[in-house]
Enzyme design. Sequence first.
Site, short mmCIF file in Angstrom:
data_model
loop_
_atom_site.label_atom_id
_atom_site.label_comp_id
_atom_site.label_asym_id
_atom_site.label_seq_id
_atom_site.Cartn_x
_atom_site.Cartn_y
_atom_site.Cartn_z
N TYR A 32 -0.23 0.20 0.39
CA TYR A 32 0.44 -1.09 0.46
C TYR A 32 -0.32 -2.07 1.35
O TYR A 32 -0.61 -3.20 0.95
CB TYR A 32 1.87 -0.92 0.96
CG TYR A 32 2.68 -2.20 0.88
CD1 TYR A 32 3.23 -2.62 -0.33
CD2 TYR A 32 2.91 -2.97 2.00
CE1 TYR A 32 3.97 -3.78 -0.42
CE2 TYR A 32 3.64 -4.15 1.93
CZ TYR A 32 4.17 -4.54 0.71
OH TYR A 32 4.90 -5.71 0.64
N LYS A 78 -2.36 -5.56 0.04
CA LYS A 78 -2.00 -6.91 0.47
C LYS A 78 -3.15 -7.57 1.22
O LYS A 78 -3.35 -8.79 1.12
CB LYS A 78 -0.74 -6.88 1.32
CG LYS A 78 0.51 -6.44 0.56
CD LYS A 78 0.81 -7.34 -0.62
CE LYS A 78 2.13 -6.99 -1.29
NZ LYS A 78 2.46 -7.87 -2.43
#
Length: 257
Positions: free
Chosen positions: A180, A184
Amino acid sequence: MRNISEARPLRGKVALVTGGARGLGLETSRQLARKGAHVMIAARDISRAEAAAESLLSEGLHVSTLRLEVTSVADHQTAYAAIERLHERLDILVNNAGILVDGGAGALAPDQPPSDAHPRTVRDIVDVNFFAPVLLTQTLLPLIKRSEAGRIVNVSSIRGSLSHMSDASSPIYRNRTLGYNASKAALNAFTILLAEELRDTAIKVNAIHPGWLRTDMGGKEADMSVEEGAEIAVHYASLPEDGPSGGFFFGEDRLPW
């Protein structure tokens, strides 16, 4: 987070929101439509998108649906053809669809350290959170260039900030979700590079951290409502001509990369 200021109205604008059938995507769709935009609610589950659209139509809002599996290049091409046929241009693209499957919900630290992260899990997250918005944006960019003032909003996360990841005083320091966080951070890099490429055009490209939201992904302990998170997305989707481009924001606060 400082309060965000009023941005331009969106009457007559055409917007596409990925992952628009629930959570942050649905509320962003609602708020964009309330400002006057025609919003295409894009989701891989068309029945869920249609149910979401029906609820917004009942509020008198202008919305439609689009089946879009964000990792499918074929779906990207189908989306391009549909938007061109129906609207000829795209004014707003909100790359909202994303997944978090390598850690606990919200601000909870995962049990698995990065050195043990499963390669398949990391690849799946990066596919959805990074490659999908990059490839979709590349496909739709010719339509955005037809807009008088195109806006691209990449829904990122403070967990994509290298500065916060390496700062022991940061509230997200213990969130070591490799897939994650890396996805990002990569999305933030795309934001910078695309904004720089388009700096001499009327298109603005920004990444946002919508906050820790009370959604299925964020969990019930989150400290912000989905309405508050959507306000941030809508603000950067409706920036005036003198608004910023190539930034990473939480409200009007510029976050460190």
